[in-house]
Design a protein around this motif. Structure first.
Motif, PDB file in Angstrom:
ATOM      1  N   THR A  94       0.826  -1.215   0.000  1.00  0.00           N
ATOM      2  CA  THR A  94       0.000   0.000   0.000  1.00  0.00           C
ATOM      3  C   THR A  94       0.855   1.257   0.000  1.00  0.00           C
ATOM      4  OG1 THR A  94      -0.158  -0.288   2.408  1.00  0.00           O
ATOM      5  CG2 THR A  94      -2.037  -0.987   1.083  1.00  0.00           C
ATOM      6  N   TRP A 111      -6.946  -4.242   5.086  1.00  0.00           N
ATOM      7  CA  TRP A 111      -6.335  -2.921   5.211  1.00  0.00           C
ATOM      8  C   TRP A 111      -7.156  -2.017   6.128  1.00  0.00           C
ATOM      9  CZ3 TRP A 111      -2.032  -0.577   5.127  1.00  0.00           C
ATOM     10  CH2 TRP A 111      -1.981   0.807   5.069  1.00  0.00           C
ATOM     11  N   LYS A 112      -8.459  -2.176   6.120  1.00  0.00           N
ATOM     12  CA  LYS A 112      -9.299  -1.400   7.037  1.00  0.00           C
ATOM     13  C   LYS A 112      -8.977  -1.740   8.488  1.00  0.00           C
ATOM     14  CE  LYS A 112     -13.305  -0.735   4.005  1.00  0.00           C
ATOM     15  NZ  LYS A 112     -14.736  -1.084   3.779  1.00  0.00           N
ATOM     16  N   VAL A 114      -3.243   3.535  -1.561  1.00  0.00           N
ATOM     17  CA  VAL A 114      -4.492   2.979  -1.037  1.00  0.00           C
ATOM     18  C   VAL A 114      -5.547   2.998  -2.134  1.00  0.00           C
ATOM     19  CG1 VAL A 114      -6.274   3.224   0.728  1.00  0.00           C
ATOM     20  CG2 VAL A 114      -3.914   3.786   1.273  1.00  0.00           C
ATOM     21  N   GLY A 115      -6.242   1.885  -2.293  1.00  0.00           N
ATOM     22  CA  GLY A 115      -7.279   1.769  -3.312  1.00  0.00           C
ATOM     23  C   GLY A 115      -6.889   0.909  -4.497  1.00  0.00           C
ATOM     24  N   LYS A 116      -5.604   0.653  -4.688  1.00  0.00           N
ATOM     25  CA  LYS A 116      -5.142  -0.189  -5.803  1.00  0.00           C
ATOM     26  C   LYS A 116      -5.125  -1.655  -5.356  1.00  0.00           C
ATOM     27  CE  LYS A 116      -4.272   3.402  -8.405  1.00  0.00           C
ATOM     28  NZ  LYS A 116      -2.914   3.760  -8.798  1.00  0.00           N
ATOM     29  N   TRP A 117      -6.294  -2.131  -4.936  1.00  0.00           N
ATOM     30  CA  TRP A 117      -6.360  -3.471  -4.355  1.00  0.00           C
ATOM     31  C   TRP A 117      -6.212  -4.561  -5.400  1.00  0.00           C
ATOM     32  CZ3 TRP A 117      -5.403  -1.933   0.102  1.00  0.00           C
ATOM     33  CH2 TRP A 117      -6.074  -0.866   0.698  1.00  0.00           C
ATOM     34  N   SER A 118      -6.677  -4.319  -6.616  1.00  0.00           N
ATOM     35  CA  SER A 118      -6.556  -5.347  -7.662  1.00  0.00           C
ATOM     36  C   SER A 118      -5.094  -5.568  -8.049  1.00  0.00           C
ATOM     37  CB  SER A 118      -7.378  -4.938  -8.883  1.00  0.00           C
ATOM     38  OG  SER A 118      -6.921  -3.695  -9.389  1.00  0.00           O
ATOM     39  N   GLN A 157      -8.853  -5.458   0.836  1.00  0.00           N
ATOM     40  CA  GLN A 157      -9.404  -4.174   1.274  1.00  0.00           C
ATOM     41  C   GLN A 157      -9.876  -4.229   2.726  1.00  0.00           C
ATOM     42  OE1 GLN A 157     -12.640  -2.849  -1.134  1.00  0.00           O
ATOM     43  NE2 GLN A 157     -12.766  -0.839  -0.171  1.00  0.00           N
ATOM     44  N   SER A 162      -9.732  -9.222  -3.981  1.00  0.00           N
ATOM     45  CA  SER A 162      -9.477  -7.807  -3.695  1.00  0.00           C
ATOM     46  C   SER A 162     -10.301  -7.316  -2.510  1.00  0.00           C
ATOM     47  CB  SER A 162      -9.791  -6.971  -4.936  1.00  0.00           C
ATOM     48  OG  SER A 162     -11.142  -7.157  -5.327  1.00  0.00           O
TER      49      SER A 162
END
Length: 292
Positions: free
Chosen positions: A101, A129-130, A106-110, A126, A122
């Motif tokens: 990350t 990570w939360k 953050v957000g580029k889980w794929s 996610q 994915s």
């Protein structure tokens, strides 16, 4: 007696019956899924992917493609929960997720899933990570202080990376690290500071020159917090003038007790805060007694 006839009613009645009549569903199922159907769905997804039409035709003919898609999304959400058996993470996985990350954002889980976690979805990445990104507040433990010093040497004081690892805000990590780096004040230094304050007053530049190894910010903080060091701070009962000044300071600056103490002049910010809290408590108790 002749019955009253509505014109056009015989033509409308069959239309209404056709609308109210429920269509027969036939062989399509809309009830709960059995465990066998769930296993066939998961095996079919591994073979055909997201081609829901082929899965419904060849593997699950009694289920339409839309319900198959919804069921698969629901199963993925269940797997992504932190309490799920399928979503067990090790400490090594957590470290790789933090580094990924930090690298990809953050957000580029794929992308992270494809490169680091091919056996996970994915949604699982996610949700993990939360859990990891929850920030901590409060006192620092000795173990956290040691870990902070080690990470600061390892990542060369990159506080963003350290905040992701320690789950604390960047500002609190920066302040804590600087506080750990500054040595504690000795009794000799405090005595010297008291003498310098008596001699030079609040001339912080001259006092800083007379005290090597200490900056002006540290000297001001010690002089404001420690009442025994600052000779200009009043340690006796509050006078009428001080009470009037603190009221003016609160009206001007609110709960900014540093500014309020500057308005009062003879009290520290902690003294002002404590006095005001006590006075507010007295007013509340007085109102309660009057109401009763």
């Amino acid at each position: 007696m002749e019955s009253y006839k509505i014109p056009g009613l015989p033509k409308i009645i069959p239309v209404i019956k056709h609308i109210l009549k429920k269509p027969k569903i036939g062989s399509i199922k809309y009830n709960r899924w059995t465990p066998q159907e769930i296993t066939t769905l998961l095996t079919a997804y591994k073979e055909y992917g997201k081609n829901w039409n082929i899965i419904s035709q060849q593997c699950l003919p009694t289920r339409p493609p839309s319900t198959i898609r919804r069921k698969y999304i629901h199963l993925e959400k269940i797997k992504a929960r932190p309490t799920s058996e399928h979503n067990t993470w090790t400490t090594e996985d957590d470290e790789t997720l933090r580094m990924a990350t930090h690298k990809y954002g953050v957000g580029k889980w794929s992308e992270i899933r494809k490169k680091f976690f091919s056996d996970r979805s994915s949604a699982q990445v996610q949700e993990r990570w939360k859990v990891l990104s929850k920030t901590k507040f409060g006192r620092w433990s000795p173990e956290e202080d040691k870990r902070l010093q080690e990470l600061a040497k390892q990542y060369k004081e990159d506080y963003r990376v350290i905040s992701e690892i320690l789950k604390r805000p960047v500002h609190s990590i920066y302040v804590r690290y600087k506080r750990l780096q500054t040595p504690k004040w000795t009794i000799e230094e405090l005595d010297k500071l008291r003498d310098l304050l008596k001699e030079y007053g609040k001339d912080w530049e001259r006092i800083e020159q007379m005290m090597p190894g200490r900056n002006g910010w540290e000297i001001k903080k010690v002089a404001d917090t420690l009442v025994c060091v600052n000779p200009f701070i009043n340690k006796r009962m509050w006078s009428k003038t001080e009470k009037e000044l603190i009221k003016k300071g609160v009206e001007m600056h609110g709960n900014n007790w540093v500014r309020v103490s500057q308005v009062v002049g003879t009290r520290s910010h902690r003294q002002c805060q404590r006095y005001w809290q006590i006075e507010q408590g007295k007013e509340k108790t007085g109102k309660m007694t009057n109401d009763n």
